[in-house]
Design an enzyme around this catalytic site. Structure first.
Site, PDB file in Angstrom:
ATOM      1  N   GLY A  11       1.137  -1.184   0.020  1.00 30.60           N
ATOM      2  CA  GLY A  11       0.037  -0.258   0.027  1.00 30.60           C
ATOM      3  C   GLY A  11       0.795   1.069   0.094  1.00 30.60           C
ATOM      4  O   GLY A  11       1.926   1.399   0.705  1.00 30.60           O
ATOM      5  N   ARG A  21      13.519  10.025  -3.689  1.00 29.29           N
ATOM      6  CA  ARG A  21      14.274  11.219  -3.943  1.00 29.29           C
ATOM      7  C   ARG A  21      15.384  11.042  -3.100  1.00 29.29           C
ATOM      8  O   ARG A  21      16.579  11.181  -3.368  1.00 29.29           O
ATOM      9  CB  ARG A  21      13.413  12.478  -3.331  1.00 29.29           C
ATOM     10  CG  ARG A  21      14.298  13.794  -3.525  1.00 29.29           C
ATOM     11  CD  ARG A  21      13.315  14.898  -3.207  1.00 29.29           C
ATOM     12  NE  ARG A  21      13.878  16.129  -3.171  1.00 29.29           N
ATOM     13  CZ  ARG A  21      14.384  16.594  -2.311  1.00 29.29           C
ATOM     14  NH1 ARG A  21      14.423  16.040  -1.020  1.00 29.29           N
ATOM     15  NH2 ARG A  21      15.035  17.866  -2.114  1.00 29.29           N
ATOM     16  N   VAL A  23      16.963   8.410  -1.679  1.00 28.71           N
ATOM     17  CA  VAL A  23      17.870   7.321  -2.150  1.00 28.71           C
ATOM     18  C   VAL A  23      18.465   7.678  -3.415  1.00 28.71           C
ATOM     19  O   VAL A  23      19.584   7.725  -3.475  1.00 28.71           O
ATOM     20  CB  VAL A  23      16.794   5.938  -2.230  1.00 28.71           C
ATOM     21  CG1 VAL A  23      17.701   4.790  -3.292  1.00 28.71           C
ATOM     22  CG2 VAL A  23      16.195   5.579  -1.254  1.00 28.71           C
ATOM     23  N   ARG A  72       1.117  -5.340  -5.080  1.00 26.84           N
ATOM     24  CA  ARG A  72       1.184  -6.230  -4.178  1.00 26.84           C
ATOM     25  C   ARG A  72       1.307  -7.370  -5.127  1.00 26.84           C
ATOM     26  O   ARG A  72       0.462  -7.999  -5.808  1.00 26.84           O
ATOM     27  CB  ARG A  72       0.207  -6.611  -3.214  1.00 26.84           C
ATOM     28  CG  ARG A  72       0.032  -5.414  -2.222  1.00 26.84           C
ATOM     29  CD  ARG A  72      -1.185  -5.646  -1.083  1.00 26.84           C
ATOM     30  NE  ARG A  72      -1.212  -4.596  -0.217  1.00 26.84           N
ATOM     31  CZ  ARG A  72      -2.361  -3.661   0.034  1.00 26.84           C
ATOM     32  NH1 ARG A  72      -3.097  -3.796  -0.640  1.00 26.84           N
ATOM     33  NH2 ARG A  72      -2.055  -2.768   1.072  1.00 26.84           N
ATOM     34  N   ASP A 103       5.443  -4.802   6.011  1.00 22.74           N
ATOM     35  CA  ASP A 103       6.095  -6.134   6.368  1.00 22.74           C
ATOM     36  C   ASP A 103       5.734  -7.134   5.408  1.00 22.74           C
ATOM     37  O   ASP A 103       6.836  -7.965   5.127  1.00 22.74           O
ATOM     38  CB  ASP A 103       5.692  -6.618   7.835  1.00 22.74           C
ATOM     39  CG  ASP A 103       4.071  -6.651   7.707  1.00 22.74           C
ATOM     40  OD1 ASP A 103       3.479  -6.422   6.796  1.00 22.74           O
ATOM     41  OD2 ASP A 103       3.528  -7.165   8.807  1.00 22.74           O
ATOM     42  N   GLY A 104       4.730  -7.073   4.436  1.00 23.27           N
ATOM     43  CA  GLY A 104       4.765  -8.102   3.375  1.00 23.27           C
ATOM     44  C   GLY A 104       5.905  -7.906   2.388  1.00 23.27           C
ATOM     45  O   GLY A 104       6.614  -8.848   1.883  1.00 23.27           O
ATOM     46  N   THR A 126       4.211   2.817   5.462  1.00 25.90           N
ATOM     47  CA  THR A 126       2.863   2.263   5.468  1.00 25.90           C
ATOM     48  C   THR A 126       2.237   3.537   6.452  1.00 25.90           C
ATOM     49  O   THR A 126       2.842   4.050   7.459  1.00 25.90           O
ATOM     50  CB  THR A 126       2.638   1.084   5.904  1.00 25.90           C
ATOM     51  OG1 THR A 126       1.192   0.796   6.470  1.00 25.90           O
ATOM     52  CG2 THR A 126       3.595   0.653   7.364  1.00 25.90           C
ATOM     53  N   ASP A 128       0.112   2.638   8.700  1.00 21.85           N
ATOM     54  CA  ASP A 128      -0.680   2.043   9.729  1.00 21.85           C
ATOM     55  C   ASP A 128       0.281   2.022  10.986  1.00 21.85           C
ATOM     56  O   ASP A 128      -0.089   1.589  12.032  1.00 21.85           O
ATOM     57  CB  ASP A 128      -0.930   0.447   9.213  1.00 21.85           C
ATOM     58  CG  ASP A 128      -1.788   0.254   8.207  1.00 21.85           C
ATOM     59  OD1 ASP A 128      -2.428   1.074   7.797  1.00 21.85           O
ATOM     60  OD2 ASP A 128      -1.610  -0.922   7.627  1.00 21.85           O
ATOM     61  N   ASP A 130       2.668  -0.307  11.619  1.00 26.38           N
ATOM     62  CA  ASP A 130       2.515  -1.320  12.390  1.00 26.38           C
ATOM     63  C   ASP A 130       3.879  -2.488  12.079  1.00 26.38           C
ATOM     64  O   ASP A 130       3.847  -3.515  12.243  1.00 26.38           O
ATOM     65  CB  ASP A 130       1.307  -2.272  11.773  1.00 26.38           C
ATOM     66  CG  ASP A 130       1.243  -2.536  10.163  1.00 26.38           C
ATOM     67  OD1 ASP A 130       2.348  -1.615   9.707  1.00 26.38           O
ATOM     68  OD2 ASP A 130       0.633  -3.474   9.521  1.00 26.38           O
ATOM     69  N   GLY A 171      -6.008   1.242   9.350  1.00 28.07           N
ATOM     70  CA  GLY A 171      -4.855   0.585  10.487  1.00 28.07           C
ATOM     71  C   GLY A 171      -4.541  -0.832  10.443  1.00 28.07           C
ATOM     72  O   GLY A 171      -3.918  -1.322  11.094  1.00 28.07           O
ATOM     73  N   ARG A 172      -5.397  -1.219   9.381  1.00 27.84           N
ATOM     74  CA  ARG A 172      -5.409  -2.823   9.198  1.00 27.84           C
ATOM     75  C   ARG A 172      -5.590  -3.669  10.646  1.00 27.84           C
ATOM     76  O   ARG A 172      -6.866  -3.315  11.349  1.00 27.84           O
ATOM     77  CB  ARG A 172      -4.107  -3.239   8.570  1.00 27.84           C
ATOM     78  CG  ARG A 172      -4.259  -4.616   7.800  1.00 27.84           C
ATOM     79  CD  ARG A 172      -2.818  -5.246   7.222  1.00 27.84           C
ATOM     80  NE  ARG A 172      -2.435  -4.225   6.031  1.00 27.84           N
ATOM     81  CZ  ARG A 172      -2.866  -4.577   4.934  1.00 27.84           C
ATOM     82  NH1 ARG A 172      -3.828  -5.512   4.704  1.00 27.84           N
ATOM     83  NH2 ARG A 172      -2.457  -3.966   3.577  1.00 27.84           N
TER      84      ARG A 172
HETATM   85  O1  F6P Z   1      -1.789  -0.772   4.898  1.00 26.28           O
HETATM   86  C1  F6P Z   1      -2.314   0.265   4.623  1.00 26.28           C
HETATM   87  C2  F6P Z   1      -3.846   0.170   4.264  1.00 26.28           C
HETATM   88  O2  F6P Z   1      -4.100   1.328   3.918  1.00 26.28           O
HETATM   89  C3  F6P Z   1      -4.441  -0.339   5.469  1.00 26.28           C
HETATM   90  O3  F6P Z   1      -4.530   0.519   6.521  1.00 26.28           O
HETATM   91  C4  F6P Z   1      -5.832  -0.892   4.922  1.00 26.28           C
HETATM   92  O4  F6P Z   1      -6.372  -1.943   5.700  1.00 26.28           O
HETATM   93  C5  F6P Z   1      -5.435  -1.400   3.671  1.00 26.28           C
HETATM   94  O5  F6P Z   1      -4.258  -0.761   3.467  1.00 26.28           O
HETATM   95  C6  F6P Z   1      -6.247  -1.141   2.288  1.00 26.28           C
HETATM   96  O6  F6P Z   1      -5.707  -1.865   1.281  1.00 26.28           O
HETATM   97  P1  F6P Z   1      -6.272  -1.625  -0.055  1.00 26.28           P
HETATM   98  O7  F6P Z   1      -5.710  -0.153  -0.788  1.00 26.28           O
HETATM   99  O8  F6P Z   1      -5.591  -2.876  -1.040  1.00 26.28           O
HETATM  100  O9  F6P Z   1      -7.723  -1.728  -0.133  1.00 26.28           O
END
Ligand code: F6P
Length: 324
Positions: A11, A21, A23, A72, A103-104, A126, A128, A130, A171-172
């Site tokens: 994301g 920029r 890097v 992704r 993290d992915g 990100t 989030d 997280d 925030g996932r």
């Molecule tokens: O990881 C960032 C994030 O925006 C999360 O907060 C949310 O759950 C997810 O990505 C949404 O993903 P997508 O843009 O694939 O719908």
């Protein structure tokens, strides 16, 4: 190391462009070549590369999103996909990667490093927040400012109509955005996955605030909260159980991921880019750059993907006291 590839993956988040920029310019500063890789690992497998020099990243420090696009990738999770990716990098003479993502993306980088002994450094990007190994990820601060600005506006109309608003934020699986933005925006209650308030206590809290003379309320709900009802079900539940409340719902959604990065995120991105490239040049690999106590630190990617970022529990108490 003669040529470094930089990419954004997962994301997007505000500050990714400022990190690209940084890097690119740190490479130029040290006379190392740099290529931008489009669409994350998808672009590695497709050989979608573009040479980048210091001037190619002008006018992007202030832009949200990512000029390199993001994706992704499913195929990169397979050994065949990674083999193709390795070949493409070798053909292009790229001998190290800076991966800006979550993290992915780091998991992919870690496996790639283990399989091919290919130098990889991560920059946490990100909204989030997280990721273990940094107090702040790129984009978190900007997302907080966006959420607070939105809730300030919701508050105006909530207060004009004596309404209760449930505001769902991203925030996932974690509650960093909800907790911090909730305090910043003066929320009555904040529902996060790390602390299940429970439906009964939510009702009690809303009744208490009515009794204390509050006419309108904002409840911030993290998208991953564990109360067992989504925001729309919460609205129905409260309206059924508490006659006195007129409830509305606002799901902020992807607007939280866009917009110009805050000054904090721009500075953080610039620092992280310098640290990532200079760490690669010092021979470091399979680590993530992070911020801790105001300083740049490195955390092994393995720990970064396995560890869990913790919420600041002091904030829970602050939030409780503030809603008195
Ligand atoms: O990881 C960032 C994030 O925006 C999360 O907060 C949310 O759950 C997810 O990505 C949404 O993903 P997508 O843009 O694939 O719908």
């Amino acid at each position: 190391i003669k040529k470094i590839g930089v990419m954004t993956s997962g994301g997007d988040s505000p500050g990714m462009n400022a990190a690209i920029r940084s890097v690119v310019r740190t490479c130029a500063y040290h006379n190392v070549k740099c290529v931008g890789i489009y669409r994350g690992y998808e672009g590695v497998m497709d050989g979608d590369f573009k040479d980048m020099d210091a001037r190619s990243v002008k006018d992007i420090v202030n832009k949200g999103g990512t000029i390199l696009k993001s994706a992704r990738s499913k195929d990169f999770r397979t050994p065949e996909g990674r083999k193709i990716a390795h070949q493409k990098l070798k053909n292009a003479g790229v001998d190290a990667l800076v991966v800006i993502g979550g993290d992915g993306s780091f998991n992919g980088g870690l496996i790639f490093n283990q399989e091919f002994d290919f130098p990889v450094i991560g920059i946490p990007g990100t909204i989030d927040n997280d990721i273990f190994g940094t107090s702040h990820t790129l984009g978190f601060d900007t997302a907080l400012n966006t959420v607070v600005e939105c809730i300030d506006k919701i508050r105006d109309t909530a207060s004009s109509h004596n309404r209760l608003f449930f505001v769902e934020v991203m925030g996932r699986d974690v509650g960093h955005i909800a907790l911090n933005a909730g305090i910043g925006a003066g929320a009555e209650e904040i529902l996060i996955p790390e602390e299940n308030l429970g439906l009964e206590r939510l009702l009690e809290s809303l009744q208490r605030s009515k009794r204390s003379g509050k006419s309108s309320s904002i409840v911030v709900v993290a998208e991953g909260d564990k109360i067992g009802k989504n925001v729309f079900e919460l609205k129905d539940y409260v309206e059924t159980n508490l006659d006195e409340y007129d409830v509305r719902v606002s799901v902020l959604g992807h607007m939280q991921r866009g917009g110009p990065p805050s000054c904090f995120d721009r500075v953080l991105a610039s620092r992280m880019g310098v640290k990532a490239v200079e760490s690669l040049l010092e021979g470091k690999s399979s680590v993530m750059v992070g911020l801790s106590d105001g300083k740049m630190i490195l955390t092994p990617l393995e720990q970064a993907v396995k560890g869990k970022s913790q919420i600041n529990r002091e904030l829970l108490r602050v939030s409780e006291i503030m809603s008195t």
